[in-house]
Design a protein around this motif. Structure first.
Motif, PDB file in Angstrom:
ATOM      1  N   LEU A 221      83.024  57.152  22.512  1.00  0.00           N
ATOM      2  CA  LEU A 221      83.421  58.166  21.538  1.00  0.00           C
ATOM      3  C   LEU A 221      82.452  58.307  20.364  1.00  0.00           C
ATOM      4  O   LEU A 221      82.057  59.446  20.043  1.00  0.00           O
ATOM      5  CB  LEU A 221      84.838  57.891  21.033  1.00  0.00           C
ATOM      6  N   PRO A 222      82.031  57.228  19.693  1.00  0.00           N
ATOM      7  CA  PRO A 222      81.118  57.428  18.555  1.00  0.00           C
ATOM      8  C   PRO A 222      79.853  58.179  18.937  1.00  0.00           C
ATOM      9  O   PRO A 222      79.379  59.049  18.179  1.00  0.00           O
ATOM     10  CB  PRO A 222      80.810  55.990  18.105  1.00  0.00           C
ATOM     11  N   GLY A 223      79.292  57.884  20.089  1.00  0.00           N
ATOM     12  CA  GLY A 223      78.088  58.573  20.530  1.00  0.00           C
ATOM     13  C   GLY A 223      78.335  60.041  20.813  1.00  0.00           C
ATOM     14  O   GLY A 223      77.478  60.895  20.537  1.00  0.00           O
ATOM     15  N   ILE A 224      79.508  60.370  21.374  1.00  0.00           N
ATOM     16  CA  ILE A 224      79.848  61.763  21.645  1.00  0.00           C
ATOM     17  C   ILE A 224      79.977  62.545  20.344  1.00  0.00           C
ATOM     18  O   ILE A 224      79.457  63.663  20.215  1.00  0.00           O
ATOM     19  CB  ILE A 224      81.151  61.852  22.460  1.00  0.00           C
ATOM     20  N   LEU A 225      80.639  61.956  19.356  1.00  0.00           N
ATOM     21  CA  LEU A 225      80.803  62.629  18.065  1.00  0.00           C
ATOM     22  C   LEU A 225      79.445  62.848  17.400  1.00  0.00           C
ATOM     23  O   LEU A 225      79.190  63.913  16.810  1.00  0.00           O
ATOM     24  CB  LEU A 225      81.722  61.812  17.147  1.00  0.00           C
ATOM     25  N   GLU A 226      78.573  61.862  17.504  1.00  0.00           N
ATOM     26  CA  GLU A 226      77.228  62.007  16.948  1.00  0.00           C
ATOM     27  C   GLU A 226      76.459  63.114  17.668  1.00  0.00           C
ATOM     28  O   GLU A 226      75.715  63.891  17.046  1.00  0.00           O
ATOM     29  CB  GLU A 226      76.475  60.686  17.062  1.00  0.00           C
ATOM     30  N   GLU A 227      76.663  63.214  18.994  1.00  0.00           N
ATOM     31  CA  GLU A 227      75.953  64.236  19.760  1.00  0.00           C
ATOM     32  C   GLU A 227      76.408  65.637  19.379  1.00  0.00           C
ATOM     33  O   GLU A 227      75.603  66.577  19.358  1.00  0.00           O
ATOM     34  CB  GLU A 227      76.143  63.997  21.258  1.00  0.00           C
ATOM     35  N   TYR A 228      77.703  65.810  19.056  1.00  0.00           N
ATOM     36  CA  TYR A 228      78.165  67.114  18.584  1.00  0.00           C
ATOM     37  C   TYR A 228      77.450  67.499  17.291  1.00  0.00           C
ATOM     38  O   TYR A 228      77.042  68.657  17.107  1.00  0.00           O
ATOM     39  CB  TYR A 228      79.681  67.108  18.359  1.00  0.00           C
ATOM     40  N   GLU A 229      77.272  66.539  16.393  1.00  0.00           N
ATOM     41  CA  GLU A 229      76.570  66.868  15.152  1.00  0.00           C
ATOM     42  C   GLU A 229      75.086  67.129  15.425  1.00  0.00           C
ATOM     43  O   GLU A 229      74.481  67.996  14.791  1.00  0.00           O
ATOM     44  CB  GLU A 229      76.745  65.763  14.110  1.00  0.00           C
ATOM     45  N   ASN A 230      74.497  66.398  16.368  1.00  0.00           N
ATOM     46  CA  ASN A 230      73.117  66.689  16.762  1.00  0.00           C
ATOM     47  C   ASN A 230      72.993  68.132  17.251  1.00  0.00           C
ATOM     48  O   ASN A 230      72.037  68.841  16.912  1.00  0.00           O
ATOM     49  CB  ASN A 230      72.668  65.744  17.884  1.00  0.00           C
ATOM     50  N   LEU A 231      73.968  68.550  18.063  1.00  0.00           N
ATOM     51  CA  LEU A 231      73.955  69.912  18.589  1.00  0.00           C
ATOM     52  C   LEU A 231      74.106  70.922  17.456  1.00  0.00           C
ATOM     53  O   LEU A 231      73.385  71.930  17.401  1.00  0.00           O
ATOM     54  CB  LEU A 231      75.070  70.083  19.617  1.00  0.00           C
ATOM     55  N   ALA A 232      75.034  70.658  16.552  1.00  0.00           N
ATOM     56  CA  ALA A 232      75.247  71.579  15.433  1.00  0.00           C
ATOM     57  C   ALA A 232      73.979  71.725  14.594  1.00  0.00           C
ATOM     58  O   ALA A 232      73.612  72.843  14.184  1.00  0.00           O
ATOM     59  CB  ALA A 232      76.398  71.074  14.567  1.00  0.00           C
ATOM     60  N   ARG A 233      73.302  70.623  14.344  1.00  0.00           N
ATOM     61  CA  ARG A 233      72.076  70.678  13.550  1.00  0.00           C
ATOM     62  C   ARG A 233      71.010  71.500  14.291  1.00  0.00           C
ATOM     63  O   ARG A 233      70.279  72.280  13.679  1.00  0.00           O
ATOM     64  CB  ARG A 233      71.577  69.259  13.272  1.00  0.00           C
ATOM     65  N   GLU A 234      70.942  71.317  15.593  1.00  0.00           N
ATOM     66  CA  GLU A 234      69.981  72.070  16.403  1.00  0.00           C
ATOM     67  C   GLU A 234      70.278  73.567  16.364  1.00  0.00           C
ATOM     68  O   GLU A 234      69.362  74.407  16.323  1.00  0.00           O
ATOM     69  CB  GLU A 234      70.027  71.567  17.844  1.00  0.00           C
TER      70      GLU A 234
ATOM     71  N   LEU B 275      71.733  75.315  14.021  1.00  0.00           N
ATOM     72  CA  LEU B 275      71.645  75.973  12.714  1.00  0.00           C
ATOM     73  C   LEU B 275      70.529  77.001  12.683  1.00  0.00           C
ATOM     74  O   LEU B 275      70.629  78.028  12.005  1.00  0.00           O
ATOM     75  CB  LEU B 275      71.429  74.929  11.608  1.00  0.00           C
ATOM     76  N   ASP B 276      69.450  76.726  13.396  1.00  0.00           N
ATOM     77  CA  ASP B 276      68.302  77.635  13.414  1.00  0.00           C
ATOM     78  C   ASP B 276      68.204  78.425  14.712  1.00  0.00           C
ATOM     79  O   ASP B 276      67.151  78.998  15.009  1.00  0.00           O
ATOM     80  CB  ASP B 276      67.007  76.830  13.209  1.00  0.00           C
ATOM     81  N   ARG B 277      69.300  78.469  15.469  1.00  0.00           N
ATOM     82  CA  ARG B 277      69.282  79.180  16.753  1.00  0.00           C
ATOM     83  C   ARG B 277      70.351  80.279  16.750  1.00  0.00           C
ATOM     84  O   ARG B 277      71.486  80.075  17.179  1.00  0.00           O
ATOM     85  CB  ARG B 277      69.536  78.209  17.912  1.00  0.00           C
ATOM     86  N   ASP B 278      69.999  81.433  16.255  1.00  0.00           N
ATOM     87  CA  ASP B 278      70.935  82.552  16.266  1.00  0.00           C
ATOM     88  C   ASP B 278      71.165  83.101  17.668  1.00  0.00           C
ATOM     89  O   ASP B 278      72.048  83.934  17.868  1.00  0.00           O
ATOM     90  CB  ASP B 278      70.412  83.685  15.364  1.00  0.00           C
TER      91      ASP B 278
END
Length: 453
Positions: free
Chosen positions: A302-315, A317-320
């Motif tokens: 679970l901790p890694g999955i939650l971190e991966e969601y934030e990684n995706l969100a950060r990615e 941010l600059d992808r309209d």
């Protein structure tokens, strides 16, 4: 109730009942995080004593700012939603407005995680829906939809392209009845793409308001979990077909829909890969499966999955050019109150119909005889079961009524709860944690794009 969190370099507070979202400086964020109720219930001096890193002037300014938000009805607001008992009564005999039409209980893939047991839903009997049953299903929804004008029909399976004659006959039949019964049918098809050809692509783009196209991501990820009947990979077969279909969609809806498992916990890369193949609308869902399978998540994941969601969100941010389904969030208090309280409407407003005409609350309940609602040939519909589903909402589920995310997730998926906990009333905690993280990411992204951060 106020939920505070840090995501994408932003300090954010959500006032749960009003839906207001605030981006705070560090002082106000730390101060608000110590308050568990309206500000009048706290002594400013006692709160300040817990924050010795700040000078008193800064704390006083932060206190005044937060108090102003409270006075404006944007912090620590009361729950003013409709009385839950009244909501249940409003839904008990709601019209059926959507069908998941199982035109095929057969499939030409052998996906390892398939909830439908690779197409036959665990029955050991592969079959497709005949036209007569499909027409009975349309008659059923017209009769049970009351005065509702718009009706949704999703052609589902198994693989619905294996029953394309039935799909076409169903569309023709439904359209022939629209004017007489004052209905408007909106069709969706969910497909693995193997049988797509030019004629079928043209038909889908002309007749389907939405198309859900199954692809798990990178070639090695997709082919590991989604082999064909002969054990070969499906990626190279379906990708060009999906690209051609989407190129011809115009402004009609579609989603590339994948599943991520324990084998690809770096699923952000799969979302990016799908988008890089020319697909804007992407939905990648976590697998739900028995713990005995090696693809099913474990607690330590679970901790890694939650971190991966934030990684995706950060990615993103600059992808309209990427619309990720789980990062879509409405901060304007929509949809309607009832939907915010009870979600998808399975079992009362929405049902699934199998090839032999059996009616179930949704596709994930098919085969569970204790939840069978009736059959279109018998003209039966078990209102006791339907009312049981209508009574499921964020207030009748004890674990939901105190959750900050309740008005966004509406109590989660009843089928998932049943699969994991053996009880529709007990939320799937693993899934809840992922849902809450996705919401935090979505809200933080909204804040960034609105220039609040």
């Amino acid at each position: 109730m106020v939920h505070t969190f840090h995501c994408l370099d932003a300090n954010i507070a959500v006032d749960v009942n009003s839906g207001a979202v605030h981006v705070l400086d560090q002082t106000a964020y730390d101060l608000l995080s110590l308050l568990d109720g309206p500000m009048a219930e706290h002594c400013p001096d006692e709160v300040a004593a817990k924050l010795p890193q700040y000078d008193r002037e800064s704390l006083n300014c932060a206190w005044d700012d937060l108090y102003q938000l409270q006075q404006q009805g944007l912090l620590f607001t009361d729950d003013t939603y409709i009385d839950p008992e009244a909501a249940v009564l409003m839904q008990k005999d709601a019209p059926v407005k959507a069908l998941c039409l199982h035109v095929s209980h057969d499939c030409n893939l052998r996906c390892k995680y398939c909830f439908a047991s690779t197409g036959d839903f665990g029955t050991g009997h592969r079959m497709t829906m005949n036209v007569e049953t499909a027409k009975k299903a349309i008659d059923f929804v017209i009769a049970r939809s009351g005065k509702r004008h718009n009706i949704e029909v999703d052609f589902f399976g198994g693989e619905p392209l294996m029953a394309m004659d039935t799909v076409k006959a169903t569309v023709d039949y439904a359209r022939s009845l629209e004017k007489e019964h004052n209905k408007n049918f909106r069709f969706t098809i969910t497909t693995n793409g193997i049988l797509l050809d030019d004629e079928t692509i043209d038909y889908i783009n002309e007749n389907m308001s939405n198309a859900v196209l199954s692809l798990d991501g990178r070639p090695e990820v997709n082919d590991n979990m989604r082999p064909t009947v002969n054990g070969k990979g499906s990626y190279d077969v379906i990708l060009p077909k999906f690209q051609k279909l989407v190129a011809g969609r115009g402004d009609k809806d579609y989603y590339l829909r994948g599943t991520f498992t324990r084998h690809n916990r770096d699923f952000a890369q799969d979302v990016i890969h799908i988008a890089d193949q020319g697909f804007r609308n992407v939905s990648v869902e976590p697998v739900v499966g028995d713990a005995k399978y090696d693809y099913t998540f474990k607690e330590e994941d679970l901790p890694g999955i939650l971190e991966e969601y934030e990684n995706l969100a950060r990615e993103l941010l600059d992808r309209d050019d990427i619309n990720f389904f789980h990062f879509n969030v409405d901060l304007t208090q929509g949809p309607c109150v009832i939907k915010r309280m009870r979600g998808c409407g399975a079992g009362c407003e929405y049902v699934a119909i199998t090839p032999d005409g059996d009616i179930y609350p949704c596709h994930q309940f098919v085969g569970k005889e204790e939840y069978k609602l009736g059959n279109v040939y018998d003209n039966t519909f078990d209102m006791d079961i339907s009312r049981k589903f209508a009574g499921l909402n964020i207030y009748t589920r004890p674990d939901c009524k105190d959750c900050w995310a309740r008005f966004y997730c509406s109590g989660g998926c009843s089928a998932s709860n049943l699969e994991v906990n053996g009880d529709m009333m007990i939320p799937n905690r693993f899934g809840c944690d992922m849902q809450r993280k996705r919401l935090e990411c979505a809200i933080a992204m909204k804040a960034h794009r609105a220039g609040m951060v």
